[in-house]
Design a protein around this motif. Structure first.
Motif, PDB file in Angstrom:
ATOM      1  N   HIS A  42      -8.985   8.347 -11.183  1.00  0.00           N
ATOM      2  CA  HIS A  42     -10.067   9.222 -11.646  1.00  0.00           C
ATOM      3  C   HIS A  42     -10.178  10.477 -10.775  1.00  0.00           C
ATOM      4  O   HIS A  42     -10.568  11.541 -11.262  1.00  0.00           O
ATOM      5  N   TRP A  43      -9.854  10.335  -9.491  1.00  0.00           N
ATOM      6  CA  TRP A  43      -9.914  11.487  -8.596  1.00  0.00           C
ATOM      7  C   TRP A  43      -8.833  12.509  -8.944  1.00  0.00           C
ATOM      8  O   TRP A  43      -9.012  13.719  -8.733  1.00  0.00           O
ATOM      9  N   VAL A  44      -7.731  12.058  -9.504  1.00  0.00           N
ATOM     10  CA  VAL A  44      -6.633  12.962  -9.864  1.00  0.00           C
ATOM     11  C   VAL A  44      -7.142  14.060 -10.793  1.00  0.00           C
ATOM     12  O   VAL A  44      -6.832  15.244 -10.606  1.00  0.00           O
ATOM     13  N   ASN A  45      -7.924  13.668 -11.808  1.00  0.00           N
ATOM     14  CA  ASN A  45      -8.407  14.700 -12.730  1.00  0.00           C
ATOM     15  C   ASN A  45      -9.666  15.413 -12.222  1.00  0.00           C
ATOM     16  O   ASN A  45      -9.867  16.584 -12.510  1.00  0.00           O
TER      17      ASN A  45
ATOM     18  N   GLU B 177      -6.288  -1.405  -2.301  1.00  0.00           N
ATOM     19  CA  GLU B 177      -5.268  -1.186  -3.327  1.00  0.00           C
ATOM     20  C   GLU B 177      -4.427  -2.435  -3.545  1.00  0.00           C
ATOM     21  O   GLU B 177      -3.972  -2.711  -4.655  1.00  0.00           O
ATOM     22  N   GLU B 178      -4.215  -3.221  -2.483  1.00  0.00           N
ATOM     23  CA  GLU B 178      -3.393  -4.422  -2.584  1.00  0.00           C
ATOM     24  C   GLU B 178      -3.991  -5.430  -3.564  1.00  0.00           C
ATOM     25  O   GLU B 178      -3.272  -6.245  -4.146  1.00  0.00           O
ATOM     26  N   PHE B 179      -5.308  -5.362  -3.738  1.00  0.00           N
ATOM     27  CA  PHE B 179      -5.955  -6.295  -4.654  1.00  0.00           C
ATOM     28  C   PHE B 179      -5.384  -6.164  -6.054  1.00  0.00           C
ATOM     29  O   PHE B 179      -5.181  -7.150  -6.766  1.00  0.00           O
ATOM     30  N   PHE B 180      -5.118  -4.920  -6.474  1.00  0.00           N
ATOM     31  CA  PHE B 180      -4.605  -4.699  -7.822  1.00  0.00           C
ATOM     32  C   PHE B 180      -3.197  -5.274  -7.976  1.00  0.00           C
ATOM     33  O   PHE B 180      -2.814  -5.714  -9.058  1.00  0.00           O
ATOM     34  N   GLY B 181      -2.431  -5.249  -6.895  1.00  0.00           N
ATOM     35  CA  GLY B 181      -1.104  -5.850  -6.950  1.00  0.00           C
ATOM     36  C   GLY B 181      -1.184  -7.340  -7.226  1.00  0.00           C
ATOM     37  O   GLY B 181      -0.462  -7.882  -8.071  1.00  0.00           O
ATOM     38  N   THR B 182      -2.099  -8.016  -6.531  1.00  0.00           N
ATOM     39  CA  THR B 182      -2.300  -9.453  -6.740  1.00  0.00           C
ATOM     40  C   THR B 182      -2.812  -9.724  -8.147  1.00  0.00           C
ATOM     41  O   THR B 182      -2.352 -10.646  -8.828  1.00  0.00           O
ATOM     42  N   LEU B 183      -3.756  -8.912  -8.595  1.00  0.00           N
ATOM     43  CA  LEU B 183      -4.319  -9.072  -9.933  1.00  0.00           C
ATOM     44  C   LEU B 183      -3.248  -8.899 -11.000  1.00  0.00           C
ATOM     45  O   LEU B 183      -3.162  -9.691 -11.957  1.00  0.00           O
ATOM     46  N   LEU B 184      -2.398  -7.868 -10.833  1.00  0.00           N
ATOM     47  CA  LEU B 184      -1.351  -7.610 -11.807  1.00  0.00           C
ATOM     48  C   LEU B 184      -0.357  -8.765 -11.866  1.00  0.00           C
ATOM     49  O   LEU B 184       0.044  -9.203 -12.951  1.00  0.00           O
TER      50      LEU B 184
ATOM     51  N   TYR C 150      -8.006   8.066  -1.852  1.00  0.00           N
ATOM     52  CA  TYR C 150      -7.355   9.358  -2.095  1.00  0.00           C
ATOM     53  C   TYR C 150      -8.227  10.567  -1.773  1.00  0.00           C
ATOM     54  O   TYR C 150      -7.714  11.672  -1.607  1.00  0.00           O
ATOM     55  N   ILE C 151      -9.551  10.383  -1.718  1.00  0.00           N
ATOM     56  CA  ILE C 151     -10.443  11.530  -1.513  1.00  0.00           C
ATOM     57  C   ILE C 151     -10.508  11.825  -0.017  1.00  0.00           C
ATOM     58  O   ILE C 151     -11.149  11.106   0.750  1.00  0.00           O
ATOM     59  N   LYS C 152      -9.833  12.886   0.388  1.00  0.00           N
ATOM     60  CA  LYS C 152      -9.712  13.211   1.808  1.00  0.00           C
ATOM     61  C   LYS C 152     -10.981  13.881   2.341  1.00  0.00           C
ATOM     62  O   LYS C 152     -11.677  14.586   1.618  1.00  0.00           O
ATOM     63  N   GLU C 153     -11.210  13.668   3.632  1.00  0.00           N
ATOM     64  CA  GLU C 153     -12.391  14.276   4.247  1.00  0.00           C
ATOM     65  C   GLU C 153     -12.182  15.760   4.502  1.00  0.00           C
ATOM     66  O   GLU C 153     -13.124  16.549   4.437  1.00  0.00           O
TER      67      GLU C 153
END
Length: 524
Positions: free
Chosen positions: A32-35, A81-88, A60-63
């Motif tokens: 979502h931050w990409v757009n 982010e690793e959580f999504f790997g396990t979920l997938l 991804y949102i840098k200070e």
């Protein structure tokens, strides 16, 4: 009280006296931050001062950024982010064996619990901000003109209410799902509910499916979202404030889709469509990548990217994908991390990152192998490149189903993917002209508009800043009860009046007949 970065606030106060506006941005992390970043950079280029609220655990949102100042809110929660790997991985394993209904159901409950946890963390972060009097006074003193937020999580909507600021949404999803359902009439007879993978032409059984999917969605939202936001609003805004009315009260809805992608449906005056606003004409490729692309000759290039989640694919699937690519004469550029597949052919280049937009816009690119995220699908439409879809989760199957209906994509189940099926799909999209022709026709429709989507989005953000909001465009229909909205009370009242009239007429006729009958008897 936790330490919060104040540099951004001081800078925003200083810059607010400049000719540009003062914009407070509350984004959602990840893709979502990409757009959102595209809007931030464009607003900055137009001379506006941007302040971004970010959590300390942001991916991804840098200070630090040349485009905005950041207010960092210290949080200990957040999803790795690793959580999504396990979920997938778990989801793919369940999809391999369709009989494991119970396992699939349990995973659904886990995902619901995960989303519930995100919303709880957002409410906890907002409560911490609201209780920090110094922070809130600084935000008030900064004199922001507008809050720009992605309502998929909701923190920015709450902050806009607390600061009494106009609200613009960069939106595809609210906390309740598809954004249209929050404000626009959405008849389930021809508006497919997200996740149902239906079109606007439904049979009776499909309409039943659509209705059931919608009902399940409502129940899920009540379980996942309502407890956290209701408690928060009761605490900070009072019991009379319905949390979702804060979303529905937004001035402008900048929708990240349009009717090259969506099916025709009712909309509202304050909905502005900006599908593809993040897309740009292709720039020249790096020299080494350009040489690789040119070496494809007349066969052209296939590019593959499954987004952030695609880096977590298990090795048995990546082996099948690599073996399939090796059978083709095309060159392949594959965004892939992890172990190199043993079946990788000489025609395939593995990269950690690729300039996706620039590759899609290259004349040698023939097919895009994609997971079906909104950003990627819109870039494919923008550049007219047909798709072989490998959806992973969330909204991706639904997005790709729209492309299948339009004849611009073939979609496969990645969980049961084998090289023969994958090669067959690739060859179909490569060599059957209809896929490219349909996508290029869709691309022409997308480009045939009076102004660029990004320019339209910036205009409406600035419009809200110039006019202090856009209340004249907001419908108040959501404040009506269900009975009043559908005029059930009016219909019942009119029916009762009609019934009463019929009864009076009946009684009058009966009385008249009775009188006539008595006179006749008397005469005889």
């Amino acid at each position: 009280m936790h330490h919060i970065s104040w540099t951004a606030l001081l800078l925003s106060v200083t810059l607010s006296v400049s000719s540009g506006g003062n914009v407070l941005v509350f984004p959602v992390d990840g893709s979502h931050w990409v757009n959102m970043k595209v809007l931030v950079e464009e607003l900055h280029s137009q001379g506006h001062s941007i302040t971004v609220v970010r959590a300390s655990v942001s991916w991804y949102i840098k200070e630090e950024s040349p485009y905005y100042s950041a207010i960092t809110i210290p949080t200990t929660g957040g999803v790795k982010e690793e959580f999504f790997g396990t979920l997938l991985t778990r989801l793919l394993n369940i999809r391999k064996d369709q009989k494991f209904f119970w396992s699939r159901l349990m995973l659904e409950f886990e995902v619901m619990d995960m989303f519930s946890g995100w919303h709880r963390q957002i409410c906890e972060m907002m409560a911490m901000m609201f209780q920090d009097e110094v922070l809130m006074k600084s935000l008030t003193d900064a004199k922001f003109d507008v809050v720009l937020t992605d309502p998929a999580m909701g923190g920015g909507v709450l902050l806009a209410r607390r600061l009494s600021l106009p609200l613009v949404l960069n939106v595809r999803w609210t906390v309740h799902g598809d954004a249209h359902y929050a404000i626009a009439p959405s008849p389930l007879s021809y508006v497919p509910y997200p996740g149902a993978e239906l079109t606007d032409k439904m049979t009776f059984s499909q309409r039943v499916q659509n209705m059931l999917t919608y009902a399940i969605g409502l129940i899920q939202m009540q379980m996942i979202v309502a407890p956290h936001f209701t408690a928060f609003c009761n605490r900070f805004f009072g019991p009379d404030v319905d949390y979702f009315s804060l979303f529905q009260d937004a001035d402008i809805w900048l929708m990240r889709n349009d009717f090259t992608f969506e099916f025709p449906r009712p909309t509202m005056p304050n909905v502005v469509y900006m599908s593809g606003f993040q897309c740009k004409p292709a720039r020249p490729l790096p020299v080494d990548l350009e040489e690789f692309v040119k070496s494809s000759g007349e066969h052209g290039v296939i590019i593959m990217s499954l987004g952030t989640l695609g880096v977590h694919l298990p090795s048995d699937i990546t082996e099948e994908i690599a073996a399939a690519f090796a059978q083709l004469p095309q060159k392949v550029i594959w965004r892939h991390k992890g172990a190199k597949p043993s079946s990788l052919g000489n025609n395939t280049l593995l990269v950690d990152w690729m300039p996706q937009n620039d590759l899609l816009g290259h004349p040698k690119t023939k097919v895009f192998v994609a997971h079906g995220g909104t950003n990627g699908v819109q870039e494919a439409i923008y550049h007219g490149v047909p798709i072989v879809g490998l959806p992973l989760m969330f909204d991706q199957p639904d997005n790709l189903s729209r492309m299948v209906v339009r004849g611009t994509a073939k979609v496969l189940d990645i969980a049961t993917l084998d090289r023969a099926v994958f090669v067959e799909a690739l060859r179909a999209v490569l060599y059957e002209p209809s896929y490219t022709e349909n996508m290029q026709r869709l691309s022409r429709i997308h480009h045939d508009q009076p102004m660029k989507p990004l320019d339209r989005a910036i205009f409406w953000i600035e419009y809200v800043m110039r006019n202090g909001g856009a209340p004249h465009l907001r419908s108040q229909s959501f404040r009506m009860s269900w009975m009043a909205y559908h005029s059930i009370d009016v219909i019942l009242t009119l029916l009762m009046a009609l019934l009463l009239l019929v009864l009076i007429i009946f009684l009058a006729i009966k009385k008249c007949l009775s009188v006539l009958f008595k006179k006749k008897v008397k005469y005889e």
